[in-house]
Design an enzyme around this catalytic site. Structure first.
Site, PDB file in Angstrom:
ATOM      1  N   GLY A 159      29.232 -59.905  38.074  1.00 25.54           N
ATOM      2  CA  GLY A 159      28.665 -60.999  38.836  1.00 25.54           C
ATOM      3  C   GLY A 159      27.356 -60.653  39.502  1.00 25.54           C
ATOM      4  O   GLY A 159      26.566 -61.548  39.824  1.00 25.54           O
ATOM      5  N   TYR A 165      22.897 -40.794  36.216  1.00 26.94           N
ATOM      6  CA  TYR A 165      23.783 -41.129  35.100  1.00 26.94           C
ATOM      7  C   TYR A 165      24.929 -40.119  35.043  1.00 26.94           C
ATOM      8  O   TYR A 165      24.707 -38.908  35.040  1.00 26.94           O
ATOM      9  CB  TYR A 165      23.028 -41.112  33.772  1.00 26.94           C
ATOM     10  CG  TYR A 165      23.924 -41.398  32.592  1.00 26.94           C
ATOM     11  CD1 TYR A 165      24.271 -42.699  32.263  1.00 26.94           C
ATOM     12  CD2 TYR A 165      24.456 -40.358  31.839  1.00 26.94           C
ATOM     13  CE1 TYR A 165      25.111 -42.964  31.201  1.00 26.94           C
ATOM     14  CE2 TYR A 165      25.303 -40.611  30.775  1.00 26.94           C
ATOM     15  CZ  TYR A 165      25.621 -41.916  30.464  1.00 26.94           C
ATOM     16  OH  TYR A 165      26.468 -42.170  29.414  1.00 26.94           O
ATOM     17  N   ASP A 212      33.622 -51.776  49.062  1.00 20.84           N
ATOM     18  CA  ASP A 212      34.249 -52.230  47.806  1.00 20.84           C
ATOM     19  C   ASP A 212      34.812 -51.023  47.065  1.00 20.84           C
ATOM     20  O   ASP A 212      34.635 -50.870  45.864  1.00 20.84           O
ATOM     21  CB  ASP A 212      33.252 -52.980  46.932  1.00 20.84           C
ATOM     22  CG  ASP A 212      33.933 -53.742  45.788  1.00 20.84           C
ATOM     23  OD1 ASP A 212      35.158 -53.977  45.892  1.00 20.84           O
ATOM     24  OD2 ASP A 212      33.262 -54.088  44.804  1.00 20.84           O
TER      25      ASP A 212
END
Length: 808
Positions: free
Chosen positions: A23, A92, A135
């Protein structure tokens, strides 16, 4: 060899592939051309940052996160704007999200305690910089192969929601909010539902919830609706971990309950305080708080991902191979080229073409009839689509140069279309990662073309084909406006390439890269319905093209099988935990098939495999651990076959393959380690095939491929490294033997992706001393012919002579 990928460009970044989308934005694996390093680049959806004030606040929050330097926290390198979009450049990490790892079942309390230790160390670093994650969930924890945990995606959601982009506006870091939906409900603390302040205790609650799930196999609170979930979190307490998993110590169980307290003030005062308490638990006995960060520090520079799709990427393992190869010098290189074959004989012929891909994400090799298609880089065309047909010359040729020049299209995710040809994913500068179709009927005149540009521009939809019937191909693709959803195509026409259904309304994704279970009439999929209902079982009908909702199910229903008219899978309920469930296609009835571990405990059935009206699978009980079970489609005939690792220890059986009328699989016991086993469904017929690595060490057999009277697999005997082996029944006894030592020495060539051709020959991939890949053709006749793909000469041919059983 060219290192270019060029899915597209955004400022100084070359976008290699899409790692994920949701989202808030799309995350790419990218190459920073300025500092020449691999990074993860998160590009936020433009509509979320249309207001300049929101964009400014978001950038400020991300820059605050960039100050965090800790081995358990993914580094944020910079925040910038490229092509009109806000981009966050991050470290990464070659790791697997924890939620993906937990699909195979819970972890031990000791492993969970070590996981919590690393999470708390990451939170200490974040909170000391004034960053509250807000979160924290399994999906935001990356776990590397050595068990190192990295926290990612922190501070981003809160910056958006506090600013009003996705929720009520607030300028204060600790100001209350009125909606918890910007976090993940199962991990949101009570204050999130009541409009309470954002404090470090918010993260401690979420950490307690995810560790509870890691040990118990289910979140502490589960409800069918969002309202019911909110009521449960606000008014009830979950069962203590000690009662759910008796192996959990009282101290660890109490700490998790401490972290899940309703009142934030009743939780640990800080992440450091929680860590100090954790170090006193038996699971971490002897752990010194003041040495944790130093003792567990692992420097993780941005590194290429370990993925068979990218054979020219230098992975950490390949770096080790290259180093050792340089030490051994010409000896290893020459020995690899001069390898010999011991083949099990002409009587051991495969019965029919079998297309095998053990890892659906490592689909860089596809065999269609007698032709192998694969991605290769010749140093001129970039990584493009090549093919090789077993014939007189055994040469490779370029099938399609999708991204002309030295850039790469990185062909991957191959899938045969049942009516002819195949589809695959490839990248182009103009369209990004999209779905392509190749005729494949004639290897001398191959062609490949894009089917549809689903996401206009260089970003791409990153499709992954998962099933085919006739002309219909089903695939998952990402669209900015609907998230990642299920699509269908006939493989040819753009106007026949459409989304099946937006099962998760809005921009959230209904599915990642999950496949389905194919039946004669269609495919079963487990997709996200919405944030409150979670995973839902659907059936896609080939006949009418419809997607029908069946029932709410647990995450583990992604593993399923069919016995007669019964679809078997794992599902959860408060009364029985994760157990074996059944959907009767005839009566359309859905319900519990067998409570393997009575009560609310979870047995986590998984690794399903069906043959002849029987379903083999793995399940856990307190007496026997994770062992081999069998089901016949009804509650009466579901039972454990054999306790392979006696006592409560796990044998962890998986990787079932049918060969010679027997079921082969990988399993472990304390005496032999993980080795190759076989069963006929009875106690007497379940036995060790061979102890390839003598003693308690594991040979780690994998890539099991069936023949008529034998099985091929990769294993490590400690002398030859990971090489190709075979096993067959000789005079009533199972015998395993080394087939070929392609890479002499203890490292091995790691043969993988073995697939049969139309005339019972086989292709497989193997590693080379210089960390490249070799395509080999395995012939049932007197020779093994390997088509070597090294450096810039992918058409060289080497012939390996057969050494017969008599030594000639």
């Amino acid at each position: 060899m060219s290192n270019e990928r060029n899915l597209g460009k955004s400022g100084p970044y070359r976008l290699d592939r899409v790692l994920g989308s949701g989202g808030m934005g799309v995350v790419h694996e990218a190459w920073d051309t300025r500092l020449e390093r691999r990074v993860a680049l998160k590009m936020v959806h433009p509509h979320l940052l249309a207001d300049p004030a929101i964009s400014e606040r978001f950038e400020k929050e991300a820059k605050r996160a960039a100050r965090i330097e800790h081995p358990n926290v993914v580094r944020v390198y910079r925040v910038d704007t490229h092509d009109g979009r806000l981009a966050i450049e991050m470290q990464y990490i070659d790791g697997t999200p924890l939620n993906v790892l937990l699909r195979s079942g819970p972890i031990s309390p000791r492993d969970a305690a070590d996981l919590l230790r690393q999470v708390l160390e990451a939170l200490i670093a974040c909170h000391e910089q004034g960053v509250i994650h807000c979160d924290l969930k399994p999906g935001n924890l990356l776990v590397t192969r050595n068990g190192h945990v990295m926290l990612t995606d922190f501070g981003i959601a809160r910056a958006l929601y506090d600013s009003g982009a996705l929720g009520p506006s607030s300028e204060s870091t600790s100001a209350p909010i009125t909606s918890p939906m910007w976090g993940t409900p199962q991990y949101c603390p009570p204050e999130a539902w009541e409009g309470g302040a954002i404090t470090p205790q918010w993260d401690l609650y979420a950490a307690g919830a995810l560790i509870y799930e890691a040990i118990a196999g289910v979140p502490p609170f589960r409800s069918p609706t969002l309202a019911a979930l909110m009521k449960a979190i606000l008014t009830t307490n979950p069962p203590p971990l000690k009662t759910v998993v008796p192996d959990t110590s009282d101290a660890l169980s109490d700490l998790v309950a401490f972290m899940l307290a309703h009142d934030p003030l009743a939780r640990p005062a800080s992440a450091r305080a929680a860590l100090a308490t954790l170090c006193e638990t038996p699971e971490l006995e002897g752990c010194a708080l003041d040495t944790l960060s130093i003792r567990n520090y692992v420097e993780l520079e941005p590194a290429p991902r370990v993925d068979a799709e990218r054979s020219d990427v230098v992975t950490p393992r390949r770096r080790r191979l290259a180093l050792l190869a340089s030490l051994f010098g010409a000896f290893l290189i020459c020995a690899a080229i001069a390898g010999y074959l011991i083949f099990p004989g002409r009587d051991a012929q495969p019965t029919a073409p079998v297309f095998v891909t053990q890892d659906p994400k490592a689909s860089n090799l596809l065999v269609v009839e007698n032709t192998a298609y694969f991605g290769a880089d010749d140093g001129i065309h970039g990584n493009e689509l090549w093919c090789s047909e077993i014939g007189a010359d055994n040469t490779c040729k370029l099938a399609a140069d999708i991204a002309p020049g030295s850039v790469s299209s990185n062909p991957r995710h191959f899938l045969v279309r049942e009516s002819g040809g195949f589809v695959f994913t490839a990248d182009s500068t103009e369209a990004g990662a999209e779905l392509y179709f190749c005729d494949g009927s004639d290897s001398k005149s191959n062609n490949a073309r894009i089917i549809k540009d689903i996401v206009q521009g260089p970003i791409g939809s990153n499709p992954e084909a998962v099933a085919s019937d006739g002309e219909t191909v089903l695939f998952f693709a990402t669209n900015v406006s609907v998230g990642r959803e299920l699509w269908r195509t006939n493989g040819i026409d753009a106007d026949q390439t459409v989304m099946v259904a937006d099962t998760y309304r809005g921009v959230e994704s209904a599915a990642g890269s999950r496949g389905g279970y194919k039946t004669a009439d269609g495919v079963y999929f487990v997709l996200q319905k919405d944030v409150s209902r979670g995973a839902t079982l659907y059936f896609y009908s080939y006949s009418d093209g419809s997607l029908r909702e069946i029932a709410d199910v647990g995450e583990h229903a992604a593993s399923m099988t069919q016995v007669l008219r019964h679809l078997l899978f794992a599902n959860s309920s408060d009364a029985e935990g994760y157990e074996l469930w059944n959907f009767d296609e005839g009566s359309q009835e859905f319900g519990l098939l067998h409570d393997i571990w009575p009560g609310p405990h979870s047995s986590h059935p998984s690794e399903f495999f069906s043959i002849g009206g029987r379903a083999f699978f793995k399940a856990r009980t307190p007496e026997a651990g994770a062992e081999l079970w069998i089901a016949l489609g009804n509650p009466v005939d579901t039972s454990q076959i054999f306790d392979i690792n006696p006592g409560a220890g796990d044998s962890d059986p998986y990787g079932f393959v049918l060969a010679a009328d027997h079921i082969f699989f990988r399993a472990k016991d304390d005496m032999h380690g993980r080795e190759l086993w076989v069963t006929d469904g009875t106690i007497q017929g379940t036995m060790l095939v061979a102890d390839v690595m003598p003693g308690s060490d594991s040979s780690e057999p994998y890539n099991l491929v069936a023949g008529r009277s034998y099985i091929l697999f990769t294993a490590n005997d400690g002398v030859h490294g990971e090489e190709l082996w075979s096993a067959r029944l000789v005079d009533g006894k199972w015998q395993a033997r080394l087939v070929i030592d392609l890479f002499p020495g203890p490292l091995g060539s790691e043969p993988h992706h073995l697939q049969w051709t139309h005339d019972n020959r086989a292709f497989f991939l193997a590693k080379t001393p210089d960390a490249g890949e070799t395509l080999c053709a395995l012939l049932p006749g007197p020779e093994l012919e390997g088509i070597e793909l090294q450096g810039v000469e992918p058409t060289r041919v080497h012939t390996f002579r057969l050494r017969q059983d008599d030594g000639t």
